[in-house]
Enzyme design. Sequence first.
Site, mmCIF file in Angstrom:
data_model
loop_
_atom_site.group_PDB
_atom_site.id
_atom_site.type_symbol
_atom_site.label_atom_id
_atom_site.label_comp_id
_atom_site.label_asym_id
_atom_site.label_seq_id
_atom_site.Cartn_x
_atom_site.Cartn_y
_atom_site.Cartn_z
ATOM 1 N N ASP A 138 8.138 0.877 -3.469
ATOM 2 C CA ASP A 138 7.994 0.857 -1.628
ATOM 3 C C ASP A 138 9.257 1.342 -1.271
ATOM 4 O OD1 ASP A 138 6.789 0.502 0.448
ATOM 5 O OD2 ASP A 138 6.729 -1.690 0.500
ATOM 6 N N GLU A 149 -1.097 3.378 3.009
ATOM 7 C CA GLU A 149 -0.859 1.948 3.498
ATOM 8 C C GLU A 149 -1.275 1.404 4.979
ATOM 9 O OE1 GLU A 149 3.028 0.913 2.911
ATOM 10 O OE2 GLU A 149 2.776 -1.149 2.836
ATOM 11 N N GLY A 190 10.762 -1.686 3.841
ATOM 12 C CA GLY A 190 10.641 -1.091 2.367
ATOM 13 C C GLY A 190 11.779 -1.540 1.819
ATOM 14 N N ALA A 250 6.616 -3.875 8.299
ATOM 15 C CA ALA A 250 7.463 -2.846 8.911
ATOM 16 C C ALA A 250 6.380 -1.677 9.700
ATOM 17 C CB ALA A 250 8.484 -2.057 8.147
ATOM 18 N N HIS A 262 1.953 -4.943 -3.115
ATOM 19 C CA HIS A 262 3.297 -5.750 -3.055
ATOM 20 C C HIS A 262 3.077 -7.050 -3.018
ATOM 21 C CE1 HIS A 262 2.945 -4.859 1.255
ATOM 22 N NE2 HIS A 262 3.351 -3.810 1.204
ATOM 23 N N ASP A 310 12.916 -5.512 -6.385
ATOM 24 C CA ASP A 310 14.477 -5.109 -6.050
ATOM 25 C C ASP A 310 15.442 -6.450 -5.939
ATOM 26 O OD1 ASP A 310 13.218 -6.245 -3.786
ATOM 27 O OD2 ASP A 310 13.692 -4.440 -2.528
ATOM 28 N N ARG A 348 -2.881 -26.782 0.562
ATOM 29 C CA ARG A 348 -4.369 -26.792 0.992
ATOM 30 C C ARG A 348 -4.972 -25.451 1.371
ATOM 31 N NH1 ARG A 348 -1.671 -31.608 2.899
ATOM 32 N NH2 ARG A 348 -0.952 -30.651 4.792
HETATM 33 ZN ZN LIG Z 1 5.061 0.366 1.784
#
Ligand SMILES: [Zn+2]
Length: 399
Positions: free
Chosen positions: A288, A141, A323, A152, A230, A262, A241
């Site tokens: 995640d 990631e 997460g 994060a 995600h 979640d 727009r």
């Molecule tokens: Zn992640």
Amino acid sequence: MRSNSESFVLRGARLVLPHASIDADLLVEEGRIGRIFERAPEDSQSIGEALNLNGLTLFPGFIDVHIHGAMGADVMEASADELHTVARFLARNGVTAWLPTLVPAPDEDYRRAVLAVEELMCGQDQTTTPAAARSLGVHYEGPFVNEGQCGALRTKYFRVYDKRSALDFLPIVELEDAKRMITLAPEVDGGIELIRELRTRGFVVSIGHTRADVETLDQAFDAGARHLTHFMNAMSPLHHRAPGVVGWGLTHDEVTCDVIADGVHLDPLMLEIVLRCKTAKRTLLISDAVAPAGLGDGEYGVWNETITVKDGRTSNERGSIAGSVITMRDAVRMIRNLKVSDQEIARMASFNPAKLLGVETECGTIEQGKRADLVALDEEGNARLTVIGGRIAFNDLQK
Ligand SMILES: [Zn+2]
């Protein structure tokens, strides 16, 4: 109770097959789904021991392609043994395969983390190792992501792509069949070139942590990016727009997406919009999850920051959601409440992730000949039995 076995029968469950659910028995044989019978002979000793799954629903095992850790172990720091503890926890929650997910970090940390995953993978199929969710490779990631949508992630380790650099700092698991996935923002310098290069290196390329405009997204698609990480989180939102990543993703049927279901990362109504536009065919569930998953509320050190978990919601010192602390089982439970069929759930939690990684001929559905990666859920959505590669990884049938 046997923990690994040549053959046994799962009796009396409702089986979630790709196109229908049926009440039937299932023979697990040599690690695979040997047969599906309307009703196995009562005297089935000849084919193996029987486990009674009356009242339970049998799904293909869940596959989590985006997870950073659990039970206090973070993929960036964990030893192979600690990763195995995560994998055992996942098995208790119906997950039969996972993609340990790395966050932007110094090169040395990447190397160490990938070596630990490799060590885990070398031992995970041995019968002397307790059965646990199978690592399929690694998911990066970042680090080629947009600082403006960092979530994060630690921005000081973000990178742009310079084609002179050899990408050597991104180690991969050096095992046959190990999968590699990366989440990137196509608008970083050199981003489109980077996608092409990563595709030739066998990476599944997913778009995320991004503010790309539609033109750049079209170029990313042409270069081989076909998935969104995600979806709706850490990307520029829908504006009438400026449709941006969300508008582009919702309207491109060739693009799949994953969501963190979640109840925190996405309002249930937004989840419904995703499902209406993308349908279960093009949506994956991910957790995640971060290291505190499975430990309850409290304060935890994650990625050199303090993360607070309160009522199942994470936040870091900058006030960002950091997460989740769910598992795929929680996501499935939430999706079940949206009146989605069991076939659609199996698709989102098992088949689609398998297809994204190119392992769908091996696992991801309940079909004769496939790996016996299975989870039996009760009506409350608790995992009661998890079978991984024909081995019983979790058994809570006596309750
Ligand atoms: Zn992640």
